[in-house]
Motif scaffolding. Structure first.
Motif, short mmCIF file in Angstrom:
data_model
loop_
_atom_site.label_atom_id
_atom_site.label_comp_id
_atom_site.label_asym_id
_atom_site.label_seq_id
_atom_site.Cartn_x
_atom_site.Cartn_y
_atom_site.Cartn_z
N GLY A 213 3.37 5.18 -7.07
CA GLY A 213 4.85 4.38 -6.78
C GLY A 213 5.33 5.11 -5.82
N ALA A 214 4.96 5.90 -4.88
CA ALA A 214 5.68 6.59 -3.93
C ALA A 214 6.12 5.63 -2.66
CB ALA A 214 4.98 7.91 -3.42
N ASN A 215 7.11 5.82 -2.13
CA ASN A 215 7.67 4.82 -1.22
C ASN A 215 7.12 5.85 0.30
OD1 ASN A 215 9.71 6.98 -0.82
ND2 ASN A 215 11.11 5.71 -1.85
N TRP A 216 7.43 5.28 1.49
CA TRP A 216 7.11 5.70 2.61
C TRP A 216 7.81 7.14 2.80
CZ3 TRP A 216 9.80 7.56 6.83
CH2 TRP A 216 9.02 8.08 7.87
N TRP A 217 9.17 7.35 2.41
CA TRP A 217 9.66 8.53 2.75
C TRP A 217 9.02 9.61 1.84
CZ3 TRP A 217 12.05 11.97 5.31
CH2 TRP A 217 12.98 13.04 4.54
N GLN A 218 8.77 9.33 0.68
CA GLN A 218 8.13 10.24 -0.44
C GLN A 218 6.60 10.67 0.03
OE1 GLN A 218 8.66 7.84 -3.84
NE2 GLN A 218 10.47 9.12 -4.60
#
Length: 312
Positions: A213-218
């Protein structure tokens, strides 16, 4: 003397008289070039920093006079203060932007639009690096010309003619505009280096982060940034050295002016050498700049080795 390895091959011994000595003659041209082009001129420059000389006639030894003058010279310290902003323009801003842009090109553009699109955009960012500095300076000089430059012409077209300005000729804008130009020239370098580093990152790491579930920033913070720390350190080192040596853009665009608004140590040294004809003082300035670069390189290299050991 050579010895056999475990797999039956022959390794090169480091003892004198072995076959590796055959390669010594190939090192001679490089060593001679280093001696003639770097070592001897540098030693001569150090000697000149203790003299008074106008470039012709006898050389007069004056001891530490040039160095005493140097430490009391406000223009010299202003030039180093300007170098701080040059470092911001060549190192800090392009490195930060390069990290994000290279990550976007690799992790977003390449996946959605293909490798050719990402490669094309990377080439567009790198194009200013391929231009000769003189050509890039001429282009930017035209754009920021006070009379008929593109920026002022655009402001007139937009009904903002009151904002027209002598961008490179006013003390309040010359350094910021010069910084903008340097960012434009430099940005492609970290992007290319970082994208090459990202090619060795295992794609499964991004897939695993996405499944969690990580987004681009993560993904950027947890996967991308730690993976390209070696490339990041190389960019910071080489770009900082380049920033401290910056000369051509200043010479071609502003001549260090107006006043001392864009004067940097390399241009100030050139000015003393060839315009004021105080060769001894110019040599002291260039020697001081060289010492700063050498000390920075040694310290940064030690830090780099420490960081790399921590990563292993």
């Amino acid at each position: 003397m050579s010895k056999k390895t475990k797999n039956g091959g022959v390794s090169m011994s480091r003892l004198p008289g072995n076959r590796s000595a055959k390669f010594v003659p190939y090192l001679v041209p490089g060593l001679v070039g280093l001696l003639v082009i770097v070592v001897i001129p540098f030693a001569w420059n150090i000697y000149l920093s203790f003299t008074r000389w106008r470039g012709v006639g006898p050389v007069k030894f004056v001891g530490l006079q040039n160095w005493k003058r140097l430490f009391a010279d406000s223009t010299f310290w202003i030039s180093f203060a300007n170098s701080f902003w040059i470092i911001v323009a060549i190192v800090v801003i392009p490195t930060i932007l390069g990290l994000f842009i290279s990550s976007l090109l690799t992790d977003v553009i390449q996946k959605k639009f293909g490798g050719k699109t990402a490669s094309f955009l990377r080439a567009m960012f790198y194009l200013p690096q391929l231009l000769p500095v003189a050509v890039a300076a001429i282009i930017m000089g035209w754009i920021f010309r006070p009379e008929d430059g593109a920026v002022n012409a655009l402001l007139v077209k937009l009904g903002l003619g009151s904002l027209q300005h002598n961008w490179l000729g006013s003390p309040d804008s010359a350094l910021p505009v010069l910084m903008f130009i340097l960012v434009w020239i430099q940005l492609g370098y970290p992007i290319v280096i970082f994208m090459s580093g990202l090619q060795r990152v295992d794609p499964e790491l991004y897939e695993a982060a996405g499944l969690d579930g990580a987004n681009w920033w993560q993904k950027f913070r947890v996967v991308t940034l730690p993976s390209i720390i070696p490339e990041l350190l190389v960019v910071i080192l080489t770009a900082t050295i380049g920033a401290l040596k910056t000369f051509a853009p200043v010479y071609l665009l502003t001549k260090g002016g107006p006043g001392t608004a864009t004067t940097v140590p390399s241009y100030y040294s050139y000015n003393q050498f060839f315009q004021v004809q105080q060769v001894g003082y110019g040599a002291a300035i260039s020697t001081a700049l060289t010492v700063v670069i050498i000390v920075f390189s040694i310290v940064f290299t030690m830090v780099q080795k420490h960081v790399e050991k921590e990563l292993v």
